[in-house]
Motif scaffolding. Structure first.
Motif, mmCIF file in Angstrom:
data_model
loop_
_atom_site.group_PDB
_atom_site.id
_atom_site.type_symbol
_atom_site.label_atom_id
_atom_site.label_comp_id
_atom_site.label_asym_id
_atom_site.label_seq_id
_atom_site.Cartn_x
_atom_site.Cartn_y
_atom_site.Cartn_z
ATOM 1 N N ALA A 1 -2.538 1.448 5.466
ATOM 2 C CA ALA A 1 -2.228 2.721 4.808
ATOM 3 C C ALA A 1 -0.919 2.665 4.027
ATOM 4 O O ALA A 1 -0.004 3.452 4.267
ATOM 5 C CB ALA A 1 -2.188 3.856 5.829
ATOM 6 N N PRO A 2 -0.796 1.740 3.066
ATOM 7 C CA PRO A 2 0.455 1.653 2.305
ATOM 8 C C PRO A 2 0.615 2.831 1.357
ATOM 9 O O PRO A 2 -0.360 3.479 0.966
ATOM 10 C CB PRO A 2 0.285 0.344 1.526
ATOM 11 N N ASP A 3 1.868 3.079 0.980
ATOM 12 C CA ASP A 3 2.163 4.108 -0.011
ATOM 13 C C ASP A 3 2.199 3.536 -1.419
ATOM 14 O O ASP A 3 2.083 4.279 -2.400
ATOM 15 C CB ASP A 3 3.501 4.766 0.317
ATOM 16 N N GLN B 1 -14.944 -1.030 6.436
ATOM 17 C CA GLN B 1 -13.846 -1.275 7.369
ATOM 18 C C GLN B 1 -13.515 0.010 8.113
ATOM 19 O O GLN B 1 -13.699 1.117 7.609
ATOM 20 C CB GLN B 1 -12.613 -1.759 6.593
ATOM 21 N N GLY B 2 -12.983 -0.130 9.301
ATOM 22 C CA GLY B 2 -12.558 1.034 10.057
ATOM 23 C C GLY B 2 -11.363 1.704 9.406
ATOM 24 O O GLY B 2 -10.703 1.128 8.549
ATOM 25 N N SER B 3 -11.085 2.918 9.821
ATOM 26 C CA SER B 3 -10.032 3.701 9.190
ATOM 27 C C SER B 3 -8.765 3.745 10.017
ATOM 28 O O SER B 3 -7.885 4.547 9.766
ATOM 29 C CB SER B 3 -10.519 5.130 8.930
ATOM 30 N N ALA C 1 -9.432 -3.907 2.339
ATOM 31 C CA ALA C 1 -9.368 -4.039 3.795
ATOM 32 C C ALA C 1 -7.938 -3.907 4.297
ATOM 33 O O ALA C 1 -7.671 -3.270 5.322
ATOM 34 C CB ALA C 1 -9.972 -5.373 4.226
ATOM 35 N N ALA C 2 -6.985 -4.501 3.570
ATOM 36 C CA ALA C 2 -5.577 -4.409 3.967
ATOM 37 C C ALA C 2 -5.064 -2.981 3.830
ATOM 38 O O ALA C 2 -4.337 -2.482 4.698
ATOM 39 C CB ALA C 2 -4.735 -5.365 3.127
ATOM 40 N N THR D 1 8.158 -3.123 4.399
ATOM 41 C CA THR D 1 7.291 -3.993 3.615
ATOM 42 C C THR D 1 6.310 -4.718 4.522
ATOM 43 O O THR D 1 6.691 -5.196 5.595
ATOM 44 C CB THR D 1 8.115 -5.046 2.842
ATOM 45 N N VAL D 2 5.056 -4.787 4.086
ATOM 46 C CA VAL D 2 4.097 -5.715 4.679
ATOM 47 C C VAL D 2 3.736 -6.718 3.601
ATOM 48 O O VAL D 2 3.252 -6.352 2.531
ATOM 49 C CB VAL D 2 2.827 -5.004 5.187
ATOM 50 N N VAL D 3 4.015 -7.989 3.877
ATOM 51 C CA VAL D 3 3.695 -9.069 2.947
ATOM 52 C C VAL D 3 2.317 -9.606 3.305
ATOM 53 O O VAL D 3 2.077 -9.999 4.452
ATOM 54 C CB VAL D 3 4.738 -10.203 3.027
ATOM 55 N N MET D 4 1.416 -9.626 2.338
ATOM 56 C CA MET D 4 0.055 -10.126 2.544
ATOM 57 C C MET D 4 -0.067 -11.463 1.823
ATOM 58 O O MET D 4 0.048 -11.539 0.600
ATOM 59 C CB MET D 4 -0.958 -9.123 1.996
#
Length: 336
Positions: free
Chosen positions: A52-54, A329-331, A46-47, A130-133
């Motif tokens: 859209a991480p690389d 999940q949506g795109s 979902a994340a 960075t996105v920290v989850m």
């Protein structure tokens, strides 16, 4: 556009899924508990669909040693031993992620938080944001122009806020640079770190808004405390004056290492199609598999794998969920 690294707090997400998904009792074909691993993969997909991480890096605590507990024996001293079914799933989660090709980092003697901090510090030099989850608040101090925090709350990834510096101010009344002082003043009972008595979130935020930082507040107290009293009142000012040692201890314990060695080229997407397909068959996630193949393997054409039950494997009390009621999940892509 800079590339995005998704840095995941493996321990916090597995812990959260362990409790939220325990009612399912999902186990592997050979009877091993896997409901938390299953939840982690669902949240990760979902994340990835949202962000859209690389590349994806997942940090876990060292299960065998803790530098913080050695230095400060009271740290997390009140916590009971982890249940065996949780320990097993923490280990299994790391194994599943490695098999997928995701970068897994378990720093000797340190924690997942130190992995998150290290990714956040090192990413800009590699041309990345960075996105920290995480489901914890500890990472709020990492937020800056290059780092956002996806704070997982009830409702899952889609309901969780993506926190920026401005949104943190709206949420708590402090800037990211003030958050370490805020946390140290408030304390963290879950880590057995009592704060300054009387300093909840609102009082801590008022103090920091007026003085800028805790060091400035203690300096004002040494000079008579006029500004501190004006900000929080005489009773709180008196409590703060006697609590410098507690604040300093909390700051030291809560400080994250940011020099853990991280290979930011590892965990790069797309992941192997066969690895993604195998993981989602094993965990009986057919309704998530199509999204996983698209966002993790960048495969828009491969059909989802069949449910594990259709392969002759028992789902062991996991209820069937129709895609009519559990859509993918949506795109939509959110870039930071």
């Amino acid at each position: 556009m800079s590339r995005v690294v998704l840095a995941v707090d493996g321990n916090s997400i597995v812990h959260r899924c362990f409790h939220s998904q325990a009612r399912t009792g999902f186990r592997s074909v050979d009877g091993r508990p896997r409901w938390a691993v299953r939840g982690l993969l669902s949240q990760l997909v979902a994340a990835a669909d949202r962000l859209a991480p690389d590349a994806i890096v997942v940090g876990f605590d060292d299960p065998d040693a803790s530098v913080r507990r050695e230095r400060w024996p009271q740290y997390k001293a009140q916590r009971a031993e982890k249940l065996g079914t949780l320990v097993e799933q923490l280990d299994a989660a790391a194994e599943v992620l490695r098999a997928l090709g995701i970068a897994v980092v378990v720093p000797p003697g340190w924690e997942a938080d130190d992995v998150l901090a290290s990714v956040a510090r090192q990413a800009p030099a590699a041309g990345a944001t960075t996105v920290v989850m995480t489901s914890d608040r500890d990472a709020f101090g990492l937020i800056d122009d290059h780092t956002r925090v996806l704070r997982i709350i009830n409702g899952g990834v889609d309901a969780s806020p993506l926190l920026t510096p401005d949104r943190l101010v709206t949420l708590l009344g402090v800037h990211p640079g003030q958050y370490p002082d805020f946390a140290a003043l408030r304390g963290d009972p879950s880590d057995n770190l009592p704060g300054v008595r009387g300093f909840g979130p609102r009082t801590a935020a008022r103090l920091l808004a007026a003085l800028g930082g805790a060091e400035e507040a203690f300096a004002d107290l040494d000079a008579g405390g006029t500004r501190v009293v004006a900000a929080v009142g005489p009773a709180c000012a008196a409590r703060l004056a006697g609590s410098r040692a507690s604040w300093e201890r909390n700051r030291q314990v809560m400080a994250m290492r940011d020099d853990v060695e991280i290979d930011l080229d590892a965990g790069h997407l797309p992941l192997p199609v066969d690895a993604v397909r195998a993981a989602f068959v094993a965990l009986d996630l057919p309704w998530t598999a199509a999204t996983a193949l698209r966002v993790l393997a960048h495969d828009e054409t491969a059909p989802p794998p069949p449910p594990r039950a259709l392969l002759g494997c028992s789902t062991l009390n996991w209820p069937h969920r129709s895609s009519r009621f559990w859509p993918h999940q949506g795109s939509g892509v959110v870039r930071v």
